[in-house]
Design a protein around this motif. Structure first.
Motif, short mmCIF file in Angstrom:
data_model
loop_
_atom_site.label_atom_id
_atom_site.label_comp_id
_atom_site.label_asym_id
_atom_site.label_seq_id
_atom_site.Cartn_x
_atom_site.Cartn_y
_atom_site.Cartn_z
N ARG A 133 0.82 -1.20 0.00
CA ARG A 133 0.00 0.00 0.00
C ARG A 133 0.86 1.26 0.00
O ARG A 133 0.51 2.26 -0.63
N GLU A 134 1.98 1.21 0.71
CA GLU A 134 2.87 2.37 0.73
C GLU A 134 3.52 2.59 -0.63
O GLU A 134 3.71 3.74 -1.06
N LEU A 135 3.85 1.51 -1.33
CA LEU A 135 4.41 1.65 -2.67
C LEU A 135 3.38 2.24 -3.64
O LEU A 135 3.71 3.09 -4.47
N VAL A 136 2.13 1.81 -3.51
CA VAL A 136 1.07 2.37 -4.36
C VAL A 136 0.89 3.86 -4.05
O VAL A 136 0.69 4.67 -4.97
N ALA A 137 0.98 4.22 -2.76
CA ALA A 137 0.85 5.63 -2.40
C ALA A 137 1.97 6.46 -3.02
O ALA A 137 1.73 7.58 -3.50
N LEU A 138 3.18 5.93 -3.06
CA LEU A 138 4.28 6.65 -3.71
C LEU A 138 4.03 6.80 -5.21
O LEU A 138 4.32 7.86 -5.79
N ASP A 139 3.51 5.76 -5.84
CA ASP A 139 3.20 5.85 -7.27
C ASP A 139 2.10 6.89 -7.52
O ASP A 139 2.14 7.63 -8.52
N VAL A 140 1.11 6.95 -6.64
CA VAL A 140 0.05 7.94 -6.78
C VAL A 140 0.62 9.35 -6.68
O VAL A 140 0.30 10.25 -7.48
N LEU A 141 1.50 9.56 -5.69
CA LEU A 141 2.12 10.87 -5.54
C LEU A 141 2.97 11.23 -6.75
O LEU A 141 2.96 12.38 -7.22
N ALA A 142 3.72 10.25 -7.27
CA ALA A 142 4.54 10.52 -8.46
C ALA A 142 3.67 10.87 -9.66
O ALA A 142 3.97 11.81 -10.42
N GLY A 143 2.56 10.14 -9.84
CA GLY A 143 1.67 10.44 -10.96
C GLY A 143 1.02 11.81 -10.84
O GLY A 143 0.95 12.57 -11.82
N LEU A 144 0.56 12.15 -9.62
CA LEU A 144 -0.05 13.47 -9.43
C LEU A 144 0.97 14.58 -9.61
O LEU A 144 0.65 15.63 -10.19
N GLY A 145 2.19 14.37 -9.09
CA GLY A 145 3.22 15.38 -9.26
C GLY A 145 3.57 15.61 -10.73
O GLY A 145 3.71 16.77 -11.17
N TYR A 146 3.67 14.53 -11.48
CA TYR A 146 3.99 14.67 -12.90
C TYR A 146 2.82 15.30 -13.66
O TYR A 146 3.02 16.07 -14.61
N ALA A 147 1.59 14.95 -13.28
CA ALA A 147 0.42 15.58 -13.92
C ALA A 147 0.41 17.08 -13.68
O ALA A 147 0.10 17.87 -14.59
N PHE A 148 0.76 17.50 -12.47
CA PHE A 148 0.83 18.94 -12.18
C PHE A 148 1.88 19.62 -13.06
O PHE A 148 1.64 20.70 -13.62
N VAL A 149 3.05 18.99 -13.21
CA VAL A 149 4.10 19.57 -14.06
C VAL A 149 3.64 19.66 -15.50
O VAL A 149 3.87 20.68 -16.19
N LEU A 150 2.97 18.63 -16.01
CA LEU A 150 2.50 18.65 -17.39
C LEU A 150 1.46 19.74 -17.62
O LEU A 150 1.47 20.44 -18.64
N LEU A 197 -5.44 13.56 -22.15
CA LEU A 197 -4.14 12.91 -22.39
C LEU A 197 -3.28 12.94 -21.13
O LEU A 197 -2.57 11.95 -20.83
N VAL A 198 -3.30 14.04 -20.39
CA VAL A 198 -2.53 14.10 -19.14
C VAL A 198 -3.03 13.04 -18.16
O VAL A 198 -2.25 12.35 -17.48
N ALA A 199 -4.35 12.89 -18.07
CA ALA A 199 -4.91 11.87 -17.18
C ALA A 199 -4.51 10.47 -17.63
O ALA A 199 -4.18 9.60 -16.81
N ALA A 200 -4.52 10.23 -18.93
CA ALA A 200 -4.15 8.90 -19.44
C ALA A 200 -2.67 8.61 -19.21
O ALA A 200 -2.27 7.44 -19.07
N MET A 201 -1.84 9.66 -19.18
CA MET A 201 -0.42 9.44 -18.97
C MET A 201 -0.05 9.25 -17.50
O MET A 201 0.97 8.62 -17.20
N THR A 202 -0.83 9.78 -16.57
CA THR A 202 -0.41 9.82 -15.16
C THR A 202 -1.25 8.96 -14.24
O THR A 202 -0.70 8.29 -13.35
N LEU A 203 -2.55 8.93 -14.41
CA LEU A 203 -3.39 8.18 -13.46
C LEU A 203 -3.09 6.68 -13.45
O LEU A 203 -3.08 6.06 -12.38
N PRO A 204 -2.85 6.03 -14.60
CA PRO A 204 -2.54 4.60 -14.56
C PRO A 204 -1.25 4.26 -13.81
O PRO A 204 -1.04 3.08 -13.45
N LEU A 205 -0.38 5.23 -13.57
CA LEU A 205 0.87 4.94 -12.87
C LEU A 205 0.62 4.41 -11.45
O LEU A 205 1.49 3.77 -10.87
N ALA A 206 -0.55 4.69 -10.90
CA ALA A 206 -0.85 4.22 -9.55
C ALA A 206 -0.89 2.70 -9.46
O ALA A 206 -0.64 2.12 -8.40
#
Length: 393
Positions: A17-34, A49-58
Motif C-alpha cells: 500500500r505504501e508503494l502504491v501511495a508513492l506511485d500515486v504521488l509521483a503520478g499526481l506530481g507529474y500531472a501537475f508539471v505537465l 491525455l494528461v490523465a491517461a499518462m499519469t493516473l494509470p501509474l498508480a
C-alpha cells in the motif's frame, strides 16, 4: 556484504500500500508539471491525455505491461499533438516494472539498448544536432525520450539480474547450511551409536560367557544393556527432534512433545559416560577443573571427545583403567584421556572407523590442536586443546 556505514533510505521495506501511495504521488506530481507547462492547458483533449499518462501509474506494479502500453500510447499522442513537452518520462516510469518483472528472452537486446542509451546521453550532453529550432526540438524530444526509456529498461533489467543473483546466493547458502547440519547430525549420531553399541557389545559378550555358570551376572549384564539402550534411544530422539521443520509438520502431531527435548549434553553428563564405561569393565577417573561455564557448543564438543575416547578404550582395551582430565587453564580447554591398556589399537575388520576423524574435525572446527597415539610406557592418550577466549567473548 552490506556496508554498516550506509544507511538505507527507508528503515524497513515498504508495504504494497505504501508503494502504491508513492506511485500515486509521483503520478499526481507529474500531472501537475505537465498541466503547468502545457501550451494548451485549457483544452479538454490535453486534460484527457494528461490523465491517461499519469493516473494509470498508480497501478503500474500490479499490471505493468497494460499500464505501460496505455501510458506509452497517450505519451506519443501528447507529443504528436504538442499537448506536453517531454511526455515520455511517464512511459519510462511505467516501463521500469515491466523490465523488472518480465522474464528475459534469449533474443532480448538489453546490451544494445544500454549502449544506445549511453549514446543518447552523450548526444544530449554534447548539445544535440545543428538544425532549425522546430526540428531541433523534435530531435531533443526523441533523444531525451529514448534516454529515459532505455535507461528505465536497462536499470530494471540490471535490478532483476541482481535480485536473481542474490536469490541464487541465498539458495546456495541454505544448501550449504543444510549440508553442514547433516554432517553435524551424522557426527552426533555416530558418537551416540558407536558409544552405545560398544558398551552393549561388551556386556552382551559377558552375558554370553557367564550365562551357564553365573546366571545372576548374566542378568546384571542384560540390565546394563537395557539401561544403556534406553538412554541411547532417548538421546537419539532428542537429536532427531531438531530435524523437524515445525512442530507436528506432516505428522499430525500438535507439537506437545517439543518441550521434552533436552539440551545438548555437556560437562554435567560426563559422569554418565564414566558410569556406563564402568559397567563395561573400564574404570574411569574423572577430573574436571573448569572454573567458569563453557559455551554450550564447546561443552558439546568436549563431551563428544571424551565420549569417543572412552568408547575406544571400552572397545579396544577393556578391562582397563582410564583417566579423563578437563581443565580451562591458559585461555584454552584441555581434554586429555589416557588409559593403561595396550598402546596399540587393534581395529576390527571392515571399513576404518570415524571416531578419531570425528574428534579431529571437532577440534579443527575450533582452531585447536589434536593428537592421539600410544604412550611410551604403555597405554594410549588422546589430547585436545581448544581455544577458549574467543568462545567466551
Amino acid at each position: 556484504m552490506d556496508d554498516p556505514d550506509v544507511r538505507p533510505l527507508f528503515p524497513r521495506p515498504l508495504r504494497p500500500r505504501e508503494l502504491v501511495a508513492l506511485d500515486v504521488l509521483a503520478g499526481l506530481g507529474y500531472a501537475f508539471v505537465l498541466v503547468v507547462n502545457s501550451p494548451d492547458r485549457h483544452s479538454a483533449a490535453a486534460w484527457a491525455l494528461v490523465a491517461a499518462m499519469t493516473l494509470p501509474l498508480a497501478v503500474r506494479r500490479r499490471w505493468p505491461l497494460p499500464v505501460f502500453c496505455l501510458v506509452a500510447v497517450a505519451s506519443v499522442a501528447a507529443m504528436a499533438l504538442g499537448v506536453a513537452r517531454e511526455p515520455l518520462a511517464a512511459a519510462a516510469y511505467a516501463l521500469y516494472p515491466v523490465a523488472l518483472t518480465t522474464r528475459r528472452r534469449r533474443w532480448e537486446p538489453t546490451a544494445a539498448i544500454g549502449a544506445l542509451t549511453v549514446g543518447a546521453l552523450l548526444l544530449a550532453v554534447l548539445g544535440g544536432v545543428a538544425a532549425a529550432p522546430e526540428a531541433r526540438r523534435i530531435v531533443e524530444t526523441v533523444v531525451l525520450g529514448s534516454l529515459a526509456l532505455g535507461g528505465a529498461w536497462t536499470i530494471g533489467r540490471a535490478v532483476r539480474e541482481r535480485r536473481a543473483y542474490a536469490a541464487r546466493r541465498a539458495e546456495q547458502a541454505a544448501e550449504h547450511a543444510v549440508t553442514e547440519e547433516r554432517l553435524r547430525i551424522a557426527r552426533e549420531m555416530h558418537d551416540v551409536v558407536s558409544h552405545t553399541l560398544s558398551l552393549i557389545g561388551v556386556k552382551a559378550g559377558v552375558a554370553a560367557h557367564v550365562a551357564d555358570r553365573r546366571p545372576e551376572e548374566a542378568l546384571e549384564a542384560l540390565r546394563v544393556i537395557e539401561t544403556t539402550s534406553r538412554q541411547a534411544l532417548t538421546e537419539m530422539r532428542h537429536m532427531l527432534g531438531v530435524l523437524r521443520t515445525a512442530p507436528g509438520a506432516g505428522t499430525g502431531d500438535t507439537g506437545a512433545d517439543t518441550g521434552a527435548l533436552s539440551p545438548a549434553p555437556g560437562l554435567a553428563a560426563l559422569p554418565d559416560i564414566a558410569e556406563r564405561a564402568a559397567a563395561a569393565g573400564v574404570r574411569v577417573d574423572l577430573d574436571v577443573r573448569v572454573t567458569d561455564g563453557l559455551p554450550p557448543a564447546l561443552e558439546l564438543a568436549v563431551h563428544r571427545i571424551v565420549q569417543e575416547s572412552v568408547t575406544n578404550v571400552v572397545r579396544h582395551a577393556a578391562p582397563a583403567a582410564c583417566r579423563v582430565l578437563v581443565d580451562d587453564e591458559g585461555g584454552q580447554v584441555r581434554v586429555e584421556v589416557t588409559d593403561d591398556g595396550p598402546g596399540r589399537r587393534v581395529l576390527p575388520a571392515g571399513p576404518p572407523g570415524h571416531g578419531v576423524i570425528g574428534m579431529r574435525e571437532r577440534v579443527a572446527a575450533y582452531g585447536g590442536v589434536f593428537t592421539a597415539g600410544p604412550l611410551p610406557g604403555g597405554g594410549f592418550r588422546v589430547l585436545a586443546r581448544l581455544p577458549l577466549e574467543e568462545e567466551r567473548t
